[in-house]
Design an enzyme around this catalytic site. Structure first.
Site, short mmCIF file in Angstrom:
data_model
loop_
_atom_site.label_atom_id
_atom_site.label_comp_id
_atom_site.label_asym_id
_atom_site.label_seq_id
_atom_site.Cartn_x
_atom_site.Cartn_y
_atom_site.Cartn_z
N ARG A 1 -0.10 2.06 -0.48
CA ARG A 1 -0.28 1.37 0.80
C ARG A 1 -0.52 2.36 1.94
NH1 ARG A 1 -1.39 -2.91 -2.08
NH2 ARG A 1 0.35 -3.57 -3.36
N ASN B 1 8.57 3.77 -5.62
CA ASN B 1 8.17 3.61 -7.03
C ASN B 1 8.20 5.02 -7.59
OD1 ASN B 1 7.83 0.83 -6.92
ND2 ASN B 1 5.71 1.01 -6.21
N LYS C 1 14.78 1.99 -5.58
CA LYS C 1 14.22 0.66 -5.85
C LYS C 1 14.55 0.37 -7.31
CE LYS C 1 9.67 -1.65 -6.10
NZ LYS C 1 8.27 -1.59 -5.66
N GLU D 1 10.01 -5.26 -9.27
CA GLU D 1 8.61 -4.98 -9.60
C GLU D 1 8.48 -4.01 -10.76
OE1 GLU D 1 6.80 -3.96 -5.76
OE2 GLU D 1 6.42 -6.10 -5.46
N ARG E 1 10.83 -17.38 -4.40
CA ARG E 1 11.13 -15.95 -4.48
C ARG E 1 11.97 -15.44 -3.30
NH1 ARG E 1 6.31 -11.41 -4.27
NH2 ARG E 1 7.44 -10.05 -2.83
N LYS F 1 14.44 -5.40 3.89
CA LYS F 1 13.22 -5.59 4.69
C LYS F 1 13.49 -6.57 5.82
CE LYS F 1 9.86 -4.39 1.09
NZ LYS F 1 8.63 -4.71 0.36
N ASP G 1 7.90 -10.17 2.26
CA ASP G 1 7.35 -8.84 2.07
C ASP G 1 6.40 -8.47 3.21
OD1 ASP G 1 6.65 -6.44 0.98
OD2 ASP G 1 5.40 -7.25 -0.64
N GLU H 1 14.58 -2.17 6.82
CA GLU H 1 13.33 -1.51 6.43
C GLU H 1 12.17 -2.24 7.10
OE1 GLU H 1 12.78 -0.43 2.20
OE2 GLU H 1 10.74 -1.18 2.38
N GLU I 1 0.24 -2.87 5.76
CA GLU I 1 -0.22 -3.39 4.47
C GLU I 1 -0.83 -4.79 4.58
OE1 GLU I 1 2.83 -3.45 1.50
OE2 GLU I 1 1.62 -4.60 0.08
N HIS J 1 1.28 -14.97 3.00
CA HIS J 1 0.73 -14.54 1.71
C HIS J 1 -0.56 -15.26 1.34
CE1 HIS J 1 0.85 -12.55 -2.19
NE2 HIS J 1 1.91 -11.89 -1.78
N TRP K 1 2.79 -13.93 -6.97
CA TRP K 1 1.82 -13.02 -6.36
C TRP K 1 0.57 -13.81 -5.95
CZ3 TRP K 1 1.94 -8.29 -10.29
CH2 TRP K 1 3.15 -7.61 -10.12
#
Ligand code: GCV
Length: 692
Positions: free
Chosen positions: A191, A229, A306, A310, A355, A379, A384, A406, A412, A540, A561
């Protein structure tokens, strides 16, 4: 980083290009808000020159040297005369900076107790008589505070404020103010929209020092230098040595290095048979790893993790909880004073019906189970980093756990480095949101700063938008979001407009029409973005790389997603029913929010379709039907995007051509994208509406 003036003085040409047609020297943007270009107003400049004749920094530590160098660079650039560093004031106008322990002059002022109350990072900026001479004293208990005070002093001049007399005392509202870099060890950035990583090329990059200066100027005191990640290799000796080299550059600027840790590191790089946090061998491995890190980086901040999110490994792989996982790392760093920031961005491997409820469900039962040196990192919203979300219900729901907020500086879901979106108004909305954790008067900011629940450890993290692009952030206005994040992390009570004003004057100049025009563009940009992309609480409507409109996107990998999972647009209406008759997500908020948001009539329009699935002919407060309001919002957003571009055009010739043209090109694209968002979404929703 060198300002326009500094080009002459220091003969370093990194930031300037030849004079453009508009007459102003073209700039690359590399200098950020630390351009230190000469004060244009002659009477004001003369007054500054009288009040700042010399710099007295007697400390000799790397931090003191950096403070002195910045004052010299800044004052010389701004005032257009050499402002020398001397040992003792010889005339009025000395700028004396330091701490009672490294400055005998400051030690004699009798301020030690007052400075102790402001802490290592707090400072005073005060006009005083020292040895019979008029001086400005920048004093702190700690070296970081003295540096922050020096940057504050320079900012006063950069923004045209008076510097005599001064009587300012400041300390940060939040203790840990971090940038999280999602930088991969191969130099790519997840990102990231501004070039490759400056942390992970082969050699240690020269710009890290300028990165540190920029961060110190806004009070950032920590950097997580690898992606959440996390590649477990980041914990192996060669890369720890690289981290240590980075830490050495950041240290004088009061910035600690943190690392994102992969929970499976014991197996993946340690050769263990398990990562089970209750296994003594695993606990030993983390302890030894922490000891190794602290030998190399004595002020290492700690780990960010994390886990079970994911596809990342985590304690649940062994039937353990997030608290079990966080605590084993926390115990490893505790003897060294380190912390663990354990992320609450989790959603189930099996897709949940809603979610956004998952983090609350997993973490609230663990309140009180985390070690004292664990922060749960949450967050701002429960999904997200959408253009608009309600605040995350974990704020105010974990009174026994330290929470780190966060935020995402890299845009993004907000047009990346192509759209101009000033994020401070969005963050302010978050800070100011009432949680009702202790009744009215418990906004998120008071949960974060610990005041409402009596917490002692506080912090905030921003996912960085920096890279190796010449101007650091791709879009010149991305710099404003980096700047605003730091300023609001220092003090969430600052007003978004005031932060913008500072940044504009330092970054673009202080001509009144330049300031007014840019300020209005910044003020309107976020709401415009919401209107032309996801108005009325939609979220989203996107897929792929999270840039373009994709309301039709169905992702075969996971329903959550996909876009229809969230918008539920069909012949009956549109929106996600999170009321008591739907997913019951409203129950995760405290009264009266859960009552208000359970009914469309008492839900603010901005969050309407976040909480409700409503028929197309539902009538809003405006008197328009839902469909008409959607059409109205998208059209208004498109008009506003065009308005940003039109206002920018008024600046032609008033700012340097290079940055003018670069921003204009992006604003043109933004206008076109806004129309594309409107057209695609309205066409899609119209079809859904008609599918009766
Ligand atoms: C670092 C979103 C982003 C991911 C990111 C994730 C996270 O899903 O798209 O790139 O991964 O958030 O915050 O962990």
């Amino acid at each position: 980083m060198t300002g326009r003036r500094a080009l002459v003085v220091f003969a370093c040409a990194t930031a300037l290009l030849p004079i453009g047609a508009g007459g102003a020297a073209a700039e690359t943007g590399y200098d950020l808000w630390l351009r230190y270009s000469p004060v244009g107003d002659a009477p004001r400049r003369d007054a500054y020159r009288l009040a700042a004749t010399a710099i007295v920094v007697t400390g000799r530590s790397p931090a003191s040297e950096a403070t002195a160098a910045e004052l010299r660079r800044g004052l010389t650039g701004l005032l257009g005369v050499d402002v020398p560093r001397i040992e003792r004031p010889r005339a009025s106008g000395a700028i004396i900076a330091g701490t009672p322990s490294n400055s005998p002059l400051i030690a004699t002022l009798g301020w030690t107790d007052a400075l102790a109350r402001l802490g290592e990072e707090g400072y005073v900026l005060r006009s005083a008589t020292v040895g019979g001479l008029r001086a400005t004293v920048i004093a702190s208990k700690g070296q970081a505070g003295a540096m922050y005070g020096a940057f504050h002093f320079l900012r006063l001049i950069q923004t045209g404020q008076p510097i005599d007399p001064l009587d300012i005392a400041e300390k940060p509202r939040l203790d840990r103010r971090l940038l999280d870099h999602w930088d991969n060890l191969d130099g790519s950035i997840e990102r990231g929209y501004a070039g490759r990583s400056f942390f992970w090329p082969e050699r240690v990059d020269d710009r890290i020092r300028d990165y540190a200066r920029a961060n110190a100027s806004i009070g950032i005191n920590g950097a997580v230098i690898n992606s959440v990640n996390a590649n477990p290799q980041s914990l192996t000796p060669p890369l720890l040595e690289k981290s240590a080299a980075i830490a050495a550059i950041l240290r004088p600027y009061g910035i600690r290095v943190y690392l994102a840790a992969n929970f499976a590191a014991p197996r993946m790089i340690g050769g263990l048979a398990t990562n089970d946090p209750r296994d003594p061998a695993v606990a030993r491995w983390w302890r030894e790893k922490a000891d190794e890190i602290y030998r190399l980086i004595p002020d290492f901040g700690g780990f960010v993790v994390k886990a079970n999110s994911e596809g990342q490994p985590g304690p649940q792989d062994y039937g353990r909880t997030h608290a079990d996982g966080a605590n084993v790392l926390a115990d490893a760093v505790a003897p060294h004073g380190g912390v663990v920031m354990w992320r609450a961005f989790v959603y189930n491997a099996d897709v949940d019906p809603d979610r956004v409820k998952r983090a609350y469900a997993e973490f609230v039962p663990l309140d009180g189970a985390f070690r004292p040196n664990v922060f749960v990192q949450v967050k701002n919203g429960p999904l997200d980093f959408q253009p608009r979300e309600p605040f995350h219900p974990l704020f105010g729901a974990m009174p026994k756990t330290s929470l780190v907020a966060e935020l995402q500086i890299t845009q993004e879901y907000l047009g990346q480095s192509t759209h101009l979106v000033y994020l401070a108004p969005m963050w302010k909305e978050f800070f100011d949101a009432e949680t009702y954790a202790k009744g009215p008067g418990s906004p998120v900011a008071t949960v974060l700063d610990g005041s409402v629940e009596g917490k002692r450890q506080t912090g905030i993290a921003g996912v960085a938008n920096t890279g190796r692009d010449a101007n650091w952030t791709g879009h010149d206005f991305g710099q404003a979001n980096w700047y605003a994040f730091g300023r609001l992390a220092w003090n969430p009570a600052l007003r978004a407009e005031d932060v913008a004003d500072e940044w504009i004057r330092m970054t673009w100049g202080d001509a009144p029409d330049v300031v007014t025009t840019i300020r209005s563009i910044m003020r309107d940009s976020r709401e415009a973005y919401v209107r032309y992309t996801m108005p009325l609480g939609l979220h989203h409507l996107i897929g792929g790389d999270h840039y373009a409109p994709m309301p039709e996107n169905t992702d075969p990998r996971r329903a959550d997603w996909s876009a229809p999972y969230y918008h539920h647009a069909d012949a009956t209406g549109i929106g996600f029913d999170r009321t008591r008759g739907g997913s019951r997500a409203v129950e995760q908020y405290r009264a009266p929010l859960r009552e208000w948001w359970n009914a469309p009539a008492t839900t603010p329009d901005e969050l309407l379709l976040w909480f409700h699935h409503l028929p197309w002919d539902y009538r809003l407060k405006s008197g328009r039907t839902l469909w008409d309001e959607l059409v109205f919002s998208y059209n208004r957003g498109v008009d506003e995007a065009r308005g940003l571009e039109q206002r920018w055009r008024m600046l032609r010739g008033k700012i340097d051509d290079a940055r003018y043209e670069a921003v204009l090109a992006r604003l043109q694209r933004q206008s076109a994208d806004a129309s594309a968002w409107r057209d695609k979404c309205l066409r899609y929703f119209e079809r859904a509406r008609g599918s009766r």
